[in-house]
Design a protein around this motif. Structure first.
Motif, PDB file in Angstrom:
ATOM      1  N   PRO A   1       0.648  -1.356   0.084  1.00 28.51           N
ATOM      2  CA  PRO A   1       0.165  -0.060   0.156  1.00 28.51           C
ATOM      3  C   PRO A   1       0.710   1.378   0.005  1.00 28.51           C
ATOM      4  CG  PRO A   1      -0.114  -1.198   2.135  1.00 28.51           C
ATOM      5  CD  PRO A   1       0.607  -2.132   1.124  1.00 28.51           C
ATOM      6  N   PHE A   2       2.017   1.307   0.434  1.00 30.09           N
ATOM      7  CA  PHE A   2       2.873   2.518   0.498  1.00 30.09           C
ATOM      8  C   PHE A   2       3.624   2.622  -0.832  1.00 30.09           C
ATOM      9  CE2 PHE A   2       6.677   4.876   1.868  1.00 30.09           C
ATOM     10  CZ  PHE A   2       5.905   6.062   2.118  1.00 30.09           C
ATOM     11  N   LEU A   3       4.402   1.706  -1.250  1.00 25.62           N
ATOM     12  CA  LEU A   3       5.210   2.070  -2.599  1.00 25.62           C
ATOM     13  C   LEU A   3       4.362   1.529  -3.721  1.00 25.62           C
ATOM     14  CD1 LEU A   3       8.967   1.308  -1.452  1.00 25.62           C
ATOM     15  CD2 LEU A   3       8.044   3.475  -2.011  1.00 25.62           C
ATOM     16  N   GLY A   4       3.569   0.525  -3.881  1.00 29.04           N
ATOM     17  CA  GLY A   4       3.037   0.101  -4.883  1.00 29.04           C
ATOM     18  C   GLY A   4       3.833  -1.023  -5.616  1.00 29.04           C
ATOM     19  N   ALA A   5       3.417  -1.313  -6.825  1.00 28.32           N
ATOM     20  CA  ALA A   5       4.169  -2.332  -7.367  1.00 28.32           C
ATOM     21  C   ALA A   5       5.379  -1.738  -8.424  1.00 28.32           C
ATOM     22  CB  ALA A   5       3.151  -3.224  -8.115  1.00 28.32           C
ATOM     23  N   GLY A   6       5.311  -0.556  -8.608  1.00 29.19           N
ATOM     24  CA  GLY A   6       6.106   0.185  -9.233  1.00 29.19           C
ATOM     25  C   GLY A   6       5.451   0.738 -10.559  1.00 29.19           C
ATOM     26  N   PRO A   7       6.062   1.934 -11.040  1.00 29.00           N
ATOM     27  CA  PRO A   7       5.364   2.249 -12.174  1.00 29.00           C
ATOM     28  C   PRO A   7       5.566   1.743 -13.329  1.00 29.00           C
ATOM     29  CG  PRO A   7       6.728   4.351 -11.110  1.00 29.00           C
ATOM     30  CD  PRO A   7       6.913   2.795 -10.354  1.00 29.00           C
TER      31      PRO A   7
ATOM     32  N   GLN B   1      -5.067   2.651 -11.166  1.00 31.00           N
ATOM     33  CA  GLN B   1      -3.488   2.382 -11.473  1.00 31.00           C
ATOM     34  C   GLN B   1      -2.513   3.101 -10.495  1.00 31.00           C
ATOM     35  OE1 GLN B   1      -2.919   3.521 -15.321  1.00 31.00           O
ATOM     36  NE2 GLN B   1      -0.599   3.254 -15.390  1.00 31.00           N
ATOM     37  N   GLN B   2      -2.932   4.387  -9.993  1.00 34.15           N
ATOM     38  CA  GLN B   2      -1.918   4.748  -9.105  1.00 34.15           C
ATOM     39  C   GLN B   2      -1.785   4.051  -7.796  1.00 34.15           C
ATOM     40  OE1 GLN B   2      -0.025   7.141 -10.947  1.00 34.15           O
ATOM     41  NE2 GLN B   2      -0.368   8.537  -9.214  1.00 34.15           N
ATOM     42  N   ALA B   3      -2.912   3.520  -7.291  1.00 35.24           N
ATOM     43  CA  ALA B   3      -2.834   2.903  -6.085  1.00 35.24           C
ATOM     44  C   ALA B   3      -2.069   1.427  -6.265  1.00 35.24           C
ATOM     45  CB  ALA B   3      -4.428   2.290  -5.717  1.00 35.24           C
ATOM     46  N   ALA B   4      -2.407   0.940  -7.415  1.00 39.00           N
ATOM     47  CA  ALA B   4      -1.611  -0.327  -7.897  1.00 39.00           C
ATOM     48  C   ALA B   4       0.066   0.019  -7.826  1.00 39.00           C
ATOM     49  CB  ALA B   4      -2.265  -0.977  -9.134  1.00 39.00           C
ATOM     50  N   GLU B   5       0.391   0.745  -8.614  1.00 39.29           N
ATOM     51  CA  GLU B   5       1.790   0.950  -9.117  1.00 39.29           C
ATOM     52  C   GLU B   5       2.610   1.870  -8.222  1.00 39.29           C
ATOM     53  OE1 GLU B   5       1.297   0.333 -13.811  1.00 39.29           O
ATOM     54  OE2 GLU B   5       1.317   2.393 -13.281  1.00 39.29           O
TER      55      GLU B   5
ATOM     56  N   GLY C   1       0.593   7.920  -4.291  1.00 40.72           N
ATOM     57  CA  GLY C   1       0.425   8.203  -5.576  1.00 40.72           C
ATOM     58  C   GLY C   1      -1.117   8.504  -5.982  1.00 40.72           C
ATOM     59  N   VAL C   2      -2.143   7.938  -5.197  1.00 37.79           N
ATOM     60  CA  VAL C   2      -3.597   8.175  -5.190  1.00 37.79           C
ATOM     61  C   VAL C   2      -3.667   9.771  -4.437  1.00 37.79           C
ATOM     62  CG1 VAL C   2      -5.864   7.809  -4.582  1.00 37.79           C
ATOM     63  CG2 VAL C   2      -4.094   5.865  -4.962  1.00 37.79           C
TER      64      VAL C   2
END
Length: 355
Positions: free
Chosen positions: A232-238, A264-268, A273-274
């Motif tokens: 939840p903090f860094l995500g999976a990466g852009p 997409q922002q939440a996932a990556e 990001g959100v």
């Protein structure tokens, strides 16, 4: 018209500078966080950096052109967006049943049609003469007709919605109330998409929405939620969603996007990001709230941004550079200073607020 007192003019200029400072901070943070979330992983932050650059360049261009030639610049932007939409016709949702467009795709063309309608309406509001306003509003109506011809019901409805909001904005005097309502509408669309992804709605409503959104898109959203919950903090990466999403990997001609900018922002890029995406939208709305342009111009731009936010919440409109640049250009045009202030330093009639 009586010019505002000197203290009031100074205070207004200070209010106008604050969003510019905030914009620099927010856009800089968006770029920086994309690099932080990509660090140490096979991620590609170039897409986020390009989007930030396009938004910034469009905004700067809009501020300059809006000061020099506000009506002509907005009309030219409308025609340019319409031309780009026509050139990318296959990207319009539902344009052709056999089009090689991934299921659940909401492409750039629908967003460009909304930008074309919004710029035409903004030019119409800023135009001084009756015939010019009529011609420019006719252009906005023609944009809706083009959307129908291309098979985009979403684009047509959004363009008509912007036109109707622009007509209503001419009679409004309290821009803060109007912008708050538009921001609330954007939030409701984002909240509804998130609720569908979380399967938090009643079963009947979920089935109905899935029928409109397509089951494929809903599966992509749920993959995005799963990735966000893992980190939840860094995500999976852009730009890593396509490689990590089971639905995307199993789909032919997939574009690797979850077709929802917030998800997409939440996932990556995780929760930050959100938050940054929401801050960027809030910055644009804030700028319209203190813009030296008339209330009608600000609300017309706000309605256009709301329609684009809705498209971005349920599609991948923000993945296209012309769209992000167009958003910046429209916001810049709607927040530019008066091209010809009064000699005594006051605002021209019709440039700010309720005049």
């Amino acid at each position: 018209m009586t010019a505002p007192p000197a203290a009031e003019r100074v205070a207004a200029r200070e209010r106008g500078r604050a969003p510019d400072v905030a914009g620099v901070v927010i856009l800089g943070a968006c770029a920086a966080w994309s690099l932080v979330s990509a660090a140490g992983r096979e991620a590609r932050p170039e897409g986020i950096l390009l989007a930030v650059l396009a938004l910034t360049a469009g905004y700067a261009c809009g501020r300059i052109c809006g000061t020099l030639l506000p009506v002509a610049a907005a009309a030219a932007a409308s025609l340019a967006a319409l031309g780009l939409a026509l050139a990318s016709g296959p990207g319009v949702p539902g344009a052709t049943p056999a089009a090689s467009v991934p299921p659940g795709h909401t492409g750039a063309a629908a967003a460009l049609l909304v930008l074309a309608a919004g710029a035409a309406c903004g030019a119409a509001v800023a135009a001084g003469s009756g015939p010019a306003r009529l011609v420019l509003r006719g252009l906005a109506l023609a944009v809706a007709g083009v959307a129908v011809a291309l098979g985009s019901v979403v684009g047509a409805l959004a363009a008509l919605g912007v036109l109707l909001c622009s007509l209503a904005a001419v009679r409004m005097r309290r821009r803060a109330l109007g912008l708050a309502g538009l921001a609330l509408a954007s939030g409701l669309v984002v909240g509804a998409s998130w609720a569908v992804a979380e399967d938090a709605l009643p079963e009947g409503l979920t089935v109905s929405l899935e029928g409109q959104l397509t089951g494929h898109r809903v599966l992509l959203w749920r993959d995005a939620v799963a990735l966000a919950e893992e980190n939840p903090f860094l995500g999976a990466g852009p730009d890593r969603f396509g490689a990590l999403s089971p639905t995307s990997r199993e789909t032919l001609a997939a574009d690797g996007k979850p077709h929802s900018a917030p998800l997409q922002q939440a996932a990556e890029q995780g929760v930050p990001g959100v938050v940054l995406l929401g801050a960027a939208y809030g910055w644009l709305v804030w700028g319209l709230g203190v813009s030296p342009r008339s209330t009608a111009v600000a609300l017309t731009a706000g309605a256009t941004l709301t329609a684009l936010a809705a498209l971005a919440a349920v599609g991948n409109a923000l993945s296209f550079t012309p769209v992000t640049a167009g958003i910046g250009l429209l916001a810049g045009l709607a927040t530019a200073r008066s091209p010809a202030p009064d000699p005594d330093g006051g605002w021209r009639a019709g440039v700010r607020g309720d005049t």
